[in-house]
Scaffold this motif. Structure first.
Motif, PDB file in Angstrom:
ATOM      1  N   ASN A   1     -25.574-115.062   3.427  1.00 53.07           N
ATOM      2  CA  ASN A   1     -26.929-115.743   2.994  1.00 53.07           C
ATOM      3  C   ASN A   1     -27.926-114.463   3.130  1.00 53.07           C
ATOM      4  N   THR A   2     -27.645-113.654   2.497  1.00 56.79           N
ATOM      5  CA  THR A   2     -29.013-112.347   2.054  1.00 56.79           C
ATOM      6  C   THR A   2     -28.867-112.201   0.604  1.00 56.79           C
ATOM      7  N   GLY A   3     -29.990-111.327   0.335  1.00 55.70           N
ATOM      8  CA  GLY A   3     -30.057-111.027  -1.248  1.00 55.70           C
ATOM      9  C   GLY A   3     -31.547-110.454  -1.484  1.00 55.70           C
ATOM     10  N   HIS A   4     -31.475-109.997  -2.445  1.00 56.54           N
ATOM     11  CA  HIS A   4     -33.034-109.381  -2.891  1.00 56.54           C
ATOM     12  C   HIS A   4     -33.305-110.011  -4.361  1.00 56.54           C
TER      13      HIS A   4
ATOM     14  N   GLU B   1     -36.869-118.423  -0.159  1.00 51.48           N
ATOM     15  CA  GLU B   1     -36.586-119.547   0.718  1.00 51.48           C
ATOM     16  C   GLU B   1     -35.237-119.770   0.799  1.00 51.48           C
ATOM     17  N   HIS B   2     -34.595-120.133   1.982  1.00 46.07           N
ATOM     18  CA  HIS B   2     -33.424-120.418   2.429  1.00 46.07           C
ATOM     19  C   HIS B   2     -32.343-119.214   2.211  1.00 46.07           C
ATOM     20  N   LEU B   3     -32.863-117.958   2.183  1.00 47.51           N
ATOM     21  CA  LEU B   3     -31.963-116.866   2.261  1.00 47.51           C
ATOM     22  C   LEU B   3     -32.890-115.738   2.882  1.00 47.51           C
ATOM     23  N   THR B   4     -32.248-114.919   3.409  1.00 46.11           N
ATOM     24  CA  THR B   4     -32.951-113.507   4.200  1.00 46.11           C
ATOM     25  C   THR B   4     -33.012-112.622   3.311  1.00 46.11           C
ATOM     26  N   LEU B   5     -34.212-112.003   2.908  1.00 42.28           N
ATOM     27  CA  LEU B   5     -34.101-110.803   1.918  1.00 42.28           C
ATOM     28  C   LEU B   5     -33.679-109.559   2.681  1.00 42.28           C
ATOM     29  N   ALA B   6     -32.922-108.850   1.841  1.00 37.82           N
ATOM     30  CA  ALA B   6     -32.373-107.662   2.686  1.00 37.82           C
ATOM     31  C   ALA B   6     -32.112-106.475   1.506  1.00 37.82           C
ATOM     32  N   PRO B   7     -32.085-105.303   1.931  1.00 36.56           N
ATOM     33  CA  PRO B   7     -32.001-104.354   0.687  1.00 36.56           C
ATOM     34  C   PRO B   7     -30.600-104.658   0.053  1.00 36.56           C
ATOM     35  N   ALA B   8     -30.442-104.003  -1.211  1.00 41.96           N
ATOM     36  CA  ALA B   8     -29.236-104.223  -1.985  1.00 41.96           C
ATOM     37  C   ALA B   8     -28.190-103.165  -0.931  1.00 41.96           C
ATOM     38  N   GLY B   9     -27.123-103.713  -1.166  1.00 41.37           N
ATOM     39  CA  GLY B   9     -25.897-103.079  -0.541  1.00 41.37           C
ATOM     40  C   GLY B   9     -25.683-103.949   0.800  1.00 41.37           C
ATOM     41  N   THR B  10     -26.725-104.719   1.349  1.00 44.61           N
ATOM     42  CA  THR B  10     -26.378-105.259   2.465  1.00 44.61           C
ATOM     43  C   THR B  10     -25.410-106.586   2.382  1.00 44.61           C
ATOM     44  N   GLN B  11     -24.464-106.651   2.862  1.00 49.59           N
ATOM     45  CA  GLN B  11     -23.190-107.557   2.654  1.00 49.59           C
ATOM     46  C   GLN B  11     -23.034-108.332   3.864  1.00 49.59           C
ATOM     47  N   GLU B  12     -24.185-109.170   4.038  1.00 45.43           N
ATOM     48  CA  GLU B  12     -24.179-110.293   5.155  1.00 45.43           C
ATOM     49  C   GLU B  12     -24.504-111.480   4.440  1.00 45.43           C
TER      50      GLU B  12
ATOM     51  N   ASP C   1     -27.434-110.700  -5.178  1.00 42.99           N
ATOM     52  CA  ASP C   1     -26.790-110.346  -4.102  1.00 42.99           C
ATOM     53  C   ASP C   1     -26.672-108.913  -3.813  1.00 42.99           C
ATOM     54  N   TRP C   2     -25.914-108.460  -2.745  1.00 46.55           N
ATOM     55  CA  TRP C   2     -25.728-107.186  -2.419  1.00 46.55           C
ATOM     56  C   TRP C   2     -25.495-106.094  -3.627  1.00 46.55           C
ATOM     57  N   ALA C   3     -24.799-106.713  -4.481  1.00 48.81           N
ATOM     58  CA  ALA C   3     -24.489-106.071  -5.600  1.00 48.81           C
ATOM     59  C   ALA C   3     -25.203-106.157  -7.042  1.00 48.81           C
TER      60      ALA C   3
END
Length: 150
Positions: free
Chosen positions: A78-81, A65-76, A131-133
């Motif tokens: 409000n994203t994470g996994h 919630e309150h975050l967009t799921l994205a693959p690791a390495g996505t540096q945008e 996060d992305w990392a």
């Protein structure tokens, strides 16, 4: 100043004082205050807390919630996994989530993970946002589920 003008001034003052005391604010005042977004949250949808399961394979269903799921390495922004800590202590906020037994990285933005061949016993699963990392996101809310395999 006439009596009518004094009465009008008093009425205006009473209205202003009343609005201040009741906490009423004009639209301009509330629009000027920045809205703080809620923190991102990891959510365990299933199994439910306290479940007693008679199977050795358990699928953990997740959401964010309150975050967009994205693959690791996505540096945008409000994203994470998601990551799962299974019978394992959490990594502190702001630190990298390690690889290893009891830690699952869902680096493709997955929202479910099958735990297979579980032995009978009690299990604690904690869902964490990274996060992305693969760094645990500071301020993000975790979710925990405890269940038993018979």
């Amino acid at each position: 100043m006439t009596r009518t003008a004094v009465r009008a001034l008093r009425a205006t003052c009473v209205l202003l004082i009343g609005a201040t005391l009741c906490g009423c604010a004009s639209e301009t005042e509330s629009a000027d205050q920045p809205q703080v977004p809620p923190p991102p949250s990891a959510v365990i949808v299933a199994p439910v807390v306290g479940a007693s399961l008679s199977v050795a394979d358990v699928t953990i269903e997740l959401a964010a919630e309150h975050l967009t799921l994205a693959p690791a390495g996505t540096q945008e922004p409000n994203t994470g996994h998601l990551h799962l800590f299974i019978n394992h202590d959490l990594t502190p906020e702001g630190e990298p989530i390690p690889q290893g037994e009891g830690i699952v990285h869902l680096g493709k933005a997955q929202t479910e993970h099958a735990l297979e061949g579980l032995e009978p016993g009690d299990y604690t699963v904690i869902a964490v946002l990274g996060d992305w990392a693969h760094v645990r996101i500071p301020g993000a809310i975790t979710d925990t589920v405890r269940f038993t395999v018979q």
